[in-house]
Write a protein that holds these residues in place. Structure first.
Motif, short mmCIF file in Angstrom:
data_model
loop_
_atom_site.label_atom_id
_atom_site.label_comp_id
_atom_site.label_asym_id
_atom_site.label_seq_id
_atom_site.Cartn_x
_atom_site.Cartn_y
_atom_site.Cartn_z
N TYR A 91 14.21 -12.65 6.37
CA TYR A 91 13.18 -11.62 6.54
C TYR A 91 11.98 -11.81 5.61
CZ TYR A 91 10.74 -7.20 6.33
OH TYR A 91 9.75 -6.26 6.32
N GLU A 96 6.48 -2.94 5.81
CA GLU A 96 6.86 -2.81 7.22
C GLU A 96 8.06 -1.89 7.41
OE1 GLU A 96 7.74 -6.94 8.11
OE2 GLU A 96 6.46 -6.71 9.88
N ASP A 116 0.53 -8.31 -0.70
CA ASP A 116 -0.49 -7.27 -0.69
C ASP A 116 -0.50 -6.39 -1.95
OD1 ASP A 116 -2.69 -6.64 0.77
OD2 ASP A 116 -1.81 -4.83 1.60
N GLN A 118 9.85 -8.14 13.26
CA GLN A 118 10.46 -9.41 13.60
C GLN A 118 11.28 -9.93 12.43
OE1 GLN A 118 7.65 -12.41 14.83
NE2 GLN A 118 9.24 -13.98 14.70
N ILE A 119 12.52 -10.29 12.69
CA ILE A 119 13.37 -10.90 11.66
C ILE A 119 13.95 -12.17 12.24
CG2 ILE A 119 15.41 -10.64 10.22
CD1 ILE A 119 14.85 -7.67 10.16
N GLY A 120 13.75 -13.28 11.57
CA GLY A 120 14.14 -14.57 12.15
C GLY A 120 13.36 -14.75 13.45
N PRO A 177 -3.18 -0.95 -0.89
CA PRO A 177 -2.48 -1.95 -0.07
C PRO A 177 -1.92 -1.34 1.22
CG PRO A 177 -1.50 -1.78 -2.26
CD PRO A 177 -2.48 -0.68 -2.15
N VAL A 178 -1.71 -2.21 2.20
CA VAL A 178 -1.03 -1.80 3.42
C VAL A 178 0.43 -1.52 3.05
CG1 VAL A 178 -0.37 -2.58 5.74
CG2 VAL A 178 -2.54 -3.32 4.73
N SER A 215 7.80 -13.00 9.32
CA SER A 215 7.19 -12.71 10.62
C SER A 215 5.66 -12.76 10.58
CB SER A 215 7.64 -11.33 11.08
OG SER A 215 7.24 -10.38 10.14
N LYS A 216 5.09 -12.60 9.38
CA LYS A 216 3.63 -12.55 9.27
C LYS A 216 3.02 -13.94 9.10
CE LYS A 216 3.11 -8.01 9.06
NZ LYS A 216 2.50 -7.28 10.13
#
Lengths: 446, 366
Positions: free
Chosen positions: A322, B11, A2, B359-361, B7-8, A331-332
């Motif tokens: 990650y 996380e 992004d 979320q990780i793995g 940008p977003v 995760s995305k």
């Protein structure tokens, strides 16, 4: 991900980061940490043996440590940050969020280190005689603080490959004291000494005419090497046992060498170090110039190998489990593949694939997902598409992209819809054809 | 190009108390910028005084120049390490803005690296070869090139920190040179910064030489009688240098601070109307900040004038204190300007302040 994308086509994006980082590693380890330790230990030896010439040599070294660390050393350090900031912003951005307080502490240590170095250099002639003791203490503190800079940054570097419990807790301390932290730090400490010894040996051989002085310096270095060589071996092996299995399997591959070549070169390198150590202890008067240069090359080789392996075996991740090497959070991947990547990417100039936008869409996908490691053309043939996929055709490339992360476990998966995958294949094949066409044409003209 | 611009955010949450980090940003930036001021103007003054020495054939100016070159080589090392914290904080707090801003000028941004390395090496060469290099012209050229390179550095940083304020203009930006004239504020801020560098360094030079002079004359008074003639000669030489340093530093500080009365308003008028009006009555707090700092700047000029006339210690101390206050207020206002620009964008593109589950793995981490 992004963020807007920039391409350094001459070197390739990965190489820009690598080049700056490598120079920094050589200086930070070899000069700031190891060089400082050697300089202070030579000053100590001069003080104990009342050797004026050795003291003067250590003083000259301190001038060069000051000049090199406060110019190329400091700036390439910030430079790793500058390059990653524009080339892999999501990775460095995420690392900064995880390790903010480590970096903040690092800042305080840096400021102290530089202040001590300035104090050390500028008081050499003032703090003599009875005050020499104070000067030496400043030196010890300086050695301590330069080592502390490595003790902090190693937490960050090691966590990229082995984040350990962090992936379950998101705890800073779990990330920092990760499974490879201790072995990497100890390994780096002795790499620093090895580099410093090899750099300074060259200076001694080339610039110091005084034979007695040469003998003194090599005597000190020989002792250091006796500790350094076994330590490198022990901590290196310990490190290898702590990295993930998938990463371990990639170690030799990541160097681009055949297993036999890899083993032979490493054993030869080690042998050179042992020969040097023995020579410096037994015959410090007659250390051959050629040996000094070979040790220098071997130590740079070891550092290069370690950094290259460490940075390569973490693939396909930049933060293990990650974040993928191209900055997309693992995760995305699923979500973006369903909704479409372009739709989710802020700096996309088109948000769906049509016949008209196919090329442009492909270009955006290439920039966002491939450019971190690859280029269309360029001198690193393992990374350049013009070499790797020459003559493949759009369809077979599109098929390959779909499953490449399975056949090549070090590749992140493609993230996007089927149309987007085809657009990417379309863009890459058109660019590759053009690049190869131009080369062929250029060849004809010659 | 058409794109939604900001940008977003990442996380992973911003790791700490927002206000505390903002305060650290402003404070650490001020620490860095003062040393950046001293480095840039120090190098400039060294070259300037070396030229004066050559033109007037007066070794006093040459020695004064050498003093500046030595100080610069120390200050620049501190400026670089002090810069780590503000860069870290701005990256963590303004991730969505500073990253695109630097990427858009990526080539210039990376050119900073070799520009700084070469400039610093040249300035070391300049300093260490002062009495060894007999070719004065060559020596001057080394210092001049180093200084010119240093003068480019703030320009690149200013383009980055100004362009991050204008996400709506990003789509039209075409690299560093285009950005120099594409974004507002840039040149005004640049000259504001350069003048501040001259003023701060001038006052520090005055302070330093006054201290040295006091020390030197005291020493001389204590054991002057026993000294051989040559040493007395040395003391006289030194005293001349310190006197020249005091006078030069004072003049520089006074005139460049006075010039800020012209440049300061130009900076204010380069801001967007809505932001400018916040400082001109729309926002009581910001208006007070601007009024107090303007008032203090005028008071500072008065104090510097008195210092020039009387050389009294009380005017030196009060000038230094006022200067520190003004620098502090300027740093704070600079931060408020950035906040005024970014606030509207932040509402639409919120930064990650609280950690959401990620979320990780295969695991979801709460």
């Amino acid at each position: 991900m992004d963020y807007p994308v920039i391409e350094f086509s001459l070197l390739g994006n990965g190489m820009v980061i690598g080049l700056v980082a490598f120079i920094h590693v050589l200086i930070s380890h070899g000069v700031a940490i190891g060089g400082t330790a050697m300089m202070v230990s030579l000053e100590y030896r001069a003080y104990k043996t009342n050797n004026k010439r050795l003291d003067q040599f250590a003083r000259t070294l301190s001038k060069w440590v000051l000049i090199v660390t406060t110019t190329a050393g400091a700036i390439t350090g910030v430079g790793i940050w500058f390059t990653t900031m524009v080339i892999t912003p999501a990775s460095i951005g995420s690392l900064l969020r995880i390790f903010f307080w480590a970096w903040f502490a690092e800042w305080i240590v840096f400021v102290t280190e530089v202040s001590l170095l300035l104090l050390y250099y500028y008081t050499w002639d003032k703090w003599k005689g009875a005050k020499k003791n104070i000067h030496l203490r400043v030196g010890y503190a300086l050695v301590g603080f330069s080592w502390l800079t490595a003790a902090i940054i190693t937490g960050v570097l090691a966590a990229k490959l082995t984040p350990g419990l962090w992936t379950e807790t998101l705890s800073f301390w779990n990330a920092f004291f990760n499974p490879t932290y201790v072995p990497s730090l100890l390994f780096r400490t002795f790499i620093a000494i090895l580099l410093a010894v090899s750099f300074i040996s060259i200076i001694v051989k080339m610039r110091v005419k005084d034979n007695a002085l040469q003998q003194e310096v090599f005597g000190v270095f020989g002792k250091w090497m006796v500790v350094t060589i076994p330590s490198l071996l022990i901590f290196g092996v310990w490190y290898l046992f702590k990295i993930p299995e998938q990463a371990y399997d990639q170690v030799i591959w990541s160097t681009g060498m055949e297993p036999l070549v890899f083993t032979t070169i490493n054993i030869l390198g080690l042998a050179v170090l042992i020969i040097y150590a023995l020579w410096a202890i037994k015959l410090p008067k007659k250390v051959p110039v050629i040996l000094v240069f070979i040790v220098w090359a071997a130590s740079i080789g070891f550092v290069g190998e370690f950094e290259m392996v460490r940075e390569s075996v973490r693939k396909p991740y930049v933060i293990y489990d990650y974040l993928y090497a191209n900055g997309i959070p693992a995760s995305k991947a699923e979500e973006f593949s369903e909704e479409g990547f372009l739709e989710n990417w802020t700096f996309a100039t088109v948000d769906e694939v049509t016949e008209e936008t196919k090329y442009e869409a492909g270009r955006i996908l290439y920039e966002a997902q491939c450019l971190a490691c690859h280029s269309i053309d360029g001198w690193r043939s393992r990374r350049a598409f013009a070499d790797r996929v020459a003559g493949w055709g759009e369809d077979s490339l599109a098929d390959y992209i779909e499953t490449m992360h399975i056949s090549r476990p070090f590749m992140p998966p493609f993230v996007g819809t089927e149309e987007e995958r085809e657009a990417l294949a379309h863009y890459i094949t058109s660019e590759v054809d053009q690049a190869n066409g131009e080369v062929a044409k250029g060849g004809d003209e010659q | 190009m058409i794109f939604q611009s900001v940008p977003v955010d990442l996380e992973l949450a911003i790791p700490g108390n927002w206000t505390l980090l903002m305060i650290l940003l402003v404070v650490s930036f001020l620490m860095h910028i003062v040393f950046a001021n001293l480095t840039i103007a120090g190098a400039f003054y060294a070259v300037w005084n070396e030229i004066r020495g050559m033109v007037k054939n007066n070794p006093v100016y040459d020695q004064l120049a050498s003093q500046s070159a030595t100080m610069t080589s120390i200050f620049k090392s501190i400026a670089v390490v002090l810069g780590v914290a503000p860069l870290l904080l701005v990256s963590v707090l303004y991730t969505q803005y500073i990253y695109p801003a630097t990427i858009f000028i990526g080539e210039a941004w990376l050119n900073l690296l070799w520009i700084l390395i070469v400039a610093f090496l040249l300035l070391y060469l300049y300093k260490f070869s002062w009495n060894r290099l007999k070719n004065k012209g060559l020596h001057l050229t080394i210092g001049l090139i180093g200084t010119m390179m240093l003068l480019i550095v703030p320009l690149i940083f200013i383009v980055a920190v100004v362009s991050m304020l204008y996400p709506d203009k990003w789509a039209g930006a075409e690299g560093f040179f285009h950005s120099l004239f594409y974004y507002p504020q840039i040149w005004q801020r640049y000259f504001h910064f350069i003048l501040a560098s001259f003023a701060v360094t001038g006052l520090v030079m005055y302070f330093w030489n006054k201290r040295k002079l006091t020390q030197r004359t005291k020493l001389h008074a204590v054991d002057g009688k026993d000294e051989v003639a040559a040493t007395t000669e040395n003391v006289k030489e030194d005293v001349k240098v310190y006197e020249a340093g005091k006078s030069f530093g004072m003049q520089a500080a006074f005139w460049t601070t006075a010039l800020q009365l012209v440049i300061g308003p130009l900076v204010l008028f380069s801001l967007d109307r809505e932001v400018r009006l916040l400082y001109l009555g729309d926002d009581v707090f910001l208006t007070s900040l601007l009024s107090i700092s303007t008032l203090l700047s005028v008071v500072l000029i008065g104090m510097l004038f008195m210092l020039m006339k009387t050389e009294a210690k009380k005017w030196l101390l009060s000038s230094l204190t006022t200067l520190v206050l003004v620098i502090g207020l300027m740093g704070w206002m600079r931060h408020e300007v950035r906040e005024s620009y970014i606030d509207p964008h932040r509402a639409e593109n919120p930064p990650t302040i609280e950690q959401q589950p990620i979320q990780i793995g295969d695991m979801m981490i709460e």
